[in-house]
Design an enzyme around this catalytic site. Sequence first.
Site, PDB file in Angstrom:
ATOM      1  CE  LYS A 233      -7.692   1.319   3.825  1.00  0.00           C
ATOM      2  NZ  LYS A 233      -5.963   1.730   4.294  1.00  0.00           N
TER       3      LYS A 233
ATOM      4  CD  GLU B  84      -2.366   1.240   2.470  1.00  0.00           C
ATOM      5  OE1 GLU B  84      -3.457   1.783   2.733  1.00  0.00           O
ATOM      6  OE2 GLU B  84      -2.624   0.628   3.856  1.00  0.00           O
TER       7      GLU B  84
ATOM      8  CB  CYS C  74      -3.902  -1.825   4.759  1.00  0.00           C
ATOM      9  SG  CYS C  74      -3.307  -1.184   6.362  1.00  0.00           S
TER      10      CYS C  74
END
Length: 511
Positions: A340, A264, A374
């Site tokens: 995300k 990321e 993440c």
Amino acid sequence: MQTTINKIDLRNLYLDDFRALRASMVRAYKNYEDFWEEDEIEKLLTIFPEGQLVILADDVVVGAALSIVVNLEDFKTNHTYNEITANSSFTTHNPDGSVLYGIEIFIHPDFRGMRLGRRLYDARKELCETLNLKSIVFAGRIPNYGKVSKECTPKEYIEKVRMRELHDPVLSFQLSNDFHVKRVMKGYLEGDLGSQEYAVLMEWNNIYYEESPKLINARKSVVRLGLIQWQMRPLKDIDALFDQAEFFIDAVSGYESDFALFPELFIAPLMAPYNHLSEGDAIRELAKFTEDIRARFQEFAISYNINIITGSMPFMDEEGKLFNIGYLCKRDGTSEMYTKIHITPNEVSHWGMTGGNKIQTFDTDCGKIGIVICYDVEFPELSRLMADKGMQILFVPFLTDTQNGYTRVRHCAQARAIENECYVAIAGCVGNLPRVNNMDIQYAQAAVFTPSDFTFPTNGVKAEATPNTEMTLIVDVDMDALKELHEFGSVKILKDRRTDLYEIVEKNQNK
């Protein structure tokens, strides 16, 4: 890359391809006039259609590999091209033979340097395994030998090429593709002055001979993952980023990895010139690089024949909203974006990030995969919905500054592997990044996690990198083991859910 390509395809040759095949061959062979005729191609397609392969760029044939099956013992040690092809009548083709004999391979000159020839070689190897043949054999030209023929014998020339003292465009490529020299043959192709009419009989042995055949282009039972644990460092410009990224892609593709996973926001060093701006403005400047990065990584995916998960990078939509996104750049030339969904408080307060609203899986040549960035992996509902869609591998590019942040990602990722009966691969950034606000320190340990059952490691950890050290992690995962787990595992988590009491439902994303 010399030519922009939107899509690469590798498939069997059809007779309708002849005009494009002929046009590419004319471009591939300068000062040569004896090209394939349509009736010859028709014969090949009649007797052995599965052995005729082409590679297409944007639906145009730009390369081909043609072959027949023979028993090599039926031919003289020093046979010629006309003898092996029966003067292009191909009556020498023997369906019961033991050797796949290559009679042609070429790539259009505008598409060389993209490793398309290697794809054709790999497809031939796959075909050899599928047909359960002992080996691939062909006689390769040595076109640069004529330049040094007064100084060395063909045997000496081959040795010099093998030791990289000399370069031959044909022989060097064949040696790099795991072919070995069987013998030198004189008079193989009449009129081949560059090779002084010599040819080198090359062979690749099928180590899986006698095993059960596989289907061509079938999804692999073993998939190789290349995880990149990226060291944050100041970068001069975007070209420096590409140089470092290509180094790692080259490295993991050299081990024949099917996927390369970047972390990321690994492109954060490019924010350094904007450190005088507010954090929100600086990352919006960084977002201006995103499309160029996607385009270059797509070129890398084609050139290195690998599927690349680009980690993540900022992206601004037409309304000015800022998202944390990444791309799956496939080796067939296509790409898909992922976003995300769960944004951390830090991303909101420092950058003004917005979460995405699309839950998706991706079909690849190695099976169905999911990608979450993440913080997303800490929400089990997300990957469970992906598992319900058939996800087999979950990729998690992450960025954590402290060890406790990493611990959350690691243990949640391992839980996702167990509860969804899939593999989970995580990769993050390490080291320090001075002069970039909100990106000072990083902590990471790349790893691949597995379900927990007898077929898999007892601790559910297939492999892990050294913490906080720049490196790659190359890991094989067995897709057939997942199938067996779903049917014969000690527990069957996906099947044993009490859907009569509860279920996870994906809401209409169009609302």
